[in-house]
Design a protein around this motif. Sequence first.
Motif, PDB file in Angstrom:
ATOM      1  N   THR A 164     143.703  92.878  20.959  1.00 50.35           N
ATOM      2  CA  THR A 164     143.601  94.017  20.034  1.00 50.35           C
ATOM      3  C   THR A 164     144.928  94.265  19.339  1.00 50.35           C
ATOM      4  OG1 THR A 164     141.883  95.100  21.362  1.00 50.35           O
ATOM      5  CG2 THR A 164     143.160  96.506  19.891  1.00 50.35           C
ATOM      6  N   LEU A 165     146.015  94.237  20.094  1.00 53.39           N
ATOM      7  CA  LEU A 165     147.331  94.504  19.521  1.00 53.39           C
ATOM      8  C   LEU A 165     147.775  93.373  18.595  1.00 53.39           C
ATOM      9  CD1 LEU A 165     149.029  96.007  22.689  1.00 53.39           C
ATOM     10  CD2 LEU A 165     148.221  97.230  20.680  1.00 53.39           C
ATOM     11  N   ARG A 166     147.468  92.144  18.952  1.00 53.69           N
ATOM     12  CA  ARG A 166     147.820  91.018  18.062  1.00 53.69           C
ATOM     13  C   ARG A 166     147.065  91.121  16.738  1.00 53.69           C
ATOM     14  NH1 ARG A 166     148.166  88.175  23.079  1.00 53.69           N
ATOM     15  NH2 ARG A 166     145.928  87.762  23.059  1.00 53.69           N
ATOM     16  N   ARG A 167     145.817  91.549  16.801  1.00 53.44           N
ATOM     17  CA  ARG A 167     145.042  91.730  15.576  1.00 53.44           C
ATOM     18  C   ARG A 167     145.615  92.867  14.734  1.00 53.44           C
ATOM     19  NH1 ARG A 167     138.735  90.344  16.365  1.00 53.44           N
ATOM     20  NH2 ARG A 167     138.927  88.709  17.909  1.00 53.44           N
ATOM     21  N   ALA A 168     146.085  93.912  15.398  1.00 53.64           N
ATOM     22  CA  ALA A 168     146.667  95.043  14.670  1.00 53.64           C
ATOM     23  C   ALA A 168     147.891  94.603  13.879  1.00 53.64           C
ATOM     24  CB  ALA A 168     147.029  96.157  15.656  1.00 53.64           C
ATOM     25  N   VAL A 169     148.717  93.774  14.488  1.00 47.37           N
ATOM     26  CA  VAL A 169     149.921  93.276  13.807  1.00 47.37           C
ATOM     27  C   VAL A 169     149.547  92.444  12.589  1.00 47.37           C
ATOM     28  CG1 VAL A 169     151.819  91.647  14.068  1.00 47.37           C
ATOM     29  CG2 VAL A 169     151.446  93.380  15.809  1.00 47.37           C
ATOM     30  N   ARG A 170     148.576  91.566  12.743  1.00 50.15           N
ATOM     31  CA  ARG A 170     148.175  90.706  11.627  1.00 50.15           C
ATOM     32  C   ARG A 170     147.506  91.504  10.514  1.00 50.15           C
ATOM     33  NH1 ARG A 170     151.428  86.570  11.741  1.00 50.15           N
ATOM     34  NH2 ARG A 170     151.558  85.679  13.845  1.00 50.15           N
ATOM     35  N   LEU A 171     146.871  92.616  10.854  1.00 53.87           N
ATOM     36  CA  LEU A 171     146.275  93.480   9.830  1.00 53.87           C
ATOM     37  C   LEU A 171     147.355  94.210   9.035  1.00 53.87           C
ATOM     38  CD1 LEU A 171     143.344  95.028  11.885  1.00 53.87           C
ATOM     39  CD2 LEU A 171     143.080  93.733   9.781  1.00 53.87           C
ATOM     40  N   ALA A 195     153.344  91.454  20.379  1.00 57.92           N
ATOM     41  CA  ALA A 195     153.121  90.626  19.187  1.00 57.92           C
ATOM     42  C   ALA A 195     154.110  91.004  18.096  1.00 57.92           C
ATOM     43  CB  ALA A 195     151.698  90.781  18.680  1.00 57.92           C
ATOM     44  N   VAL A 196     154.509  90.020  17.303  1.00 57.54           N
ATOM     45  CA  VAL A 196     155.389  90.212  16.145  1.00 57.54           C
ATOM     46  C   VAL A 196     154.864  89.352  15.011  1.00 57.54           C
ATOM     47  CG1 VAL A 196     157.691  89.803  15.201  1.00 57.54           C
ATOM     48  CG2 VAL A 196     157.462  90.790  17.455  1.00 57.54           C
ATOM     49  N   ALA A 197     154.930  89.880  13.777  1.00 57.79           N
ATOM     50  CA  ALA A 197     154.502  89.102  12.613  1.00 57.79           C
ATOM     51  C   ALA A 197     155.379  89.458  11.430  1.00 57.79           C
ATOM     52  CB  ALA A 197     153.038  89.379  12.280  1.00 57.79           C
TER      53      ALA A 197
END
Length: 562
Positions: A164-171, A195-197
Amino acid sequence: MSMEKSIEGPVARLSTLDVEALQIAVFGAALDPIIVMDEAGRVREFNPAAEQVFGYSRAAAIGRLLAELIIPERFREAHRAALARFVATRQATILGRRVTLTAQRSDGTELPVELAIAMVTGSAGTLFAGYIRDLSEQRRAEERQRFLLEASREIASTLDYEDTLRRAVRLAVPALCDGCGVYLSEDGRTARRVAVANVDPEKEALARRLHEQHLLGPEQPLGVARMLRTGQAVFLSKVDDEVLASVAVDEDQLRVLKALGVRSAMIVPLKVRDRIVGALSLVTDVSGRTLGPADLSLVEEFALRTAAAVDNSLLYREARRAVARAEELIAALERSNAELDGFAHVASHDLKAPLRGIAALSEWIEEDLGEHITESARGHLSMLRGRVRRLEDLIEGILSYSRAGRTGREVSEVDVGALLAEAIELLAPPAGATITVEPGMPVLRTARVPLQQVFMNLISNALKHAGPEAVVRIGGREAGAFWEFSVSDNGPGIPPAYHERIWGIFQTLKPRDEVEGTGIGLSVVRKIVASMGARAWVESAEGEGACFRFTWPTEMPAERAG
């Protein structure tokens, strides 16, 4: 003088100068841009709102071609053609209509606008007054809502909280910012990166290094650590070298921060049920954008929804663990029950065998003595066989208690009236006893064997304590999702002090020499009834008989069937 004339009078007396002054005042005070253009396409008027929206002063705008002023280059030729066509044919296509177009500011940035054009013909020729509304904020609001809707749908599509958190970063990248990081904190002081993006892969690697080495410890004056300490969002609308120098704890960190080229930054908390569990960090760099207050409110809402999705994921994980633990406990309970059944069966067999031998031995002794046996000895041998039977009944009662509520749970349509008739016949009450069953007994979808055992134990108990002239009455009434049944007798009654004690195993109110019994029957009743999610109780007073009541579900729940 009429009211109409009194109103018209002052208006009619307005001079030309007054009207012009009024027009100038309205033109200047208008909240939206108003631009006046002549047939040549040149600007004749440019109000203060137009100055503010498009970035030109009135002096700089007057006399310039409108096409070169506020119309993007790709649309200019179409504008010139439409104006020339109108001048030649006097046929308008957009006069009196509202149209949505793309305009351009003095710095070259574009904006959506709504345009309405009015044509005025006078001594100065034909003029076109364009009334313009800047739709930028409206579009931004729509885009924010669309982003939040899509983000909510995306982050809610998984029940793995780290996913969920990785998806939030990519969004968030690049919709909200150029770089984003998300962190979780278990102690409220330190955090770990999840996560970092970044739009730039090289800067993403730098950001990972920065967050791993510098910004996650509780001693840091800014960043995630500060947000965790204060519980408040960290918002830096402008990040320059001076800010970076005040934030950096050493030269290495300062070099990394400068290499990232951050222009603005914000860190908002992730809250789960009023507890901060992490942080969402956003920065702008390569795009040149600057985060502002409107962005902060959007990011806080995004963080709120992300945290809610994380909470759902954690609750799901906890629920899965609870289910797994429950399944383990159920399996352990089933093993324990199986072992108990095995033990009870073995114990019953091993204990009954010597008892049967004792009973047989007493009969042989009586036969061997024949006519030489004394009445006293005959009585003792008879008493011995009675004790043997009592022990056998006790063993059978223990076996029944160990299995109560766990056997014979096949569900079917049960006619309670017919079941009672069968139970009474099996009990074979004494000739002087009277057993009455009230009419209107229901048909239940339930397990037949446990219900029959409850009725037989209660009726047997009533016959035993009321004596040979027992009067037993069996009734029932509907009680919501249950039926409430009763078995009453005319026995000696039970003092209130013993209303709970009688349900315990091996509990009797009279010596077994006076009333034969094991003290197990009522405990079996309550155990079976409880296994159905129901209850059993007694209403009685000494010398007034007893009424035993219990409830039974109208339809047996699937989880209680076996």
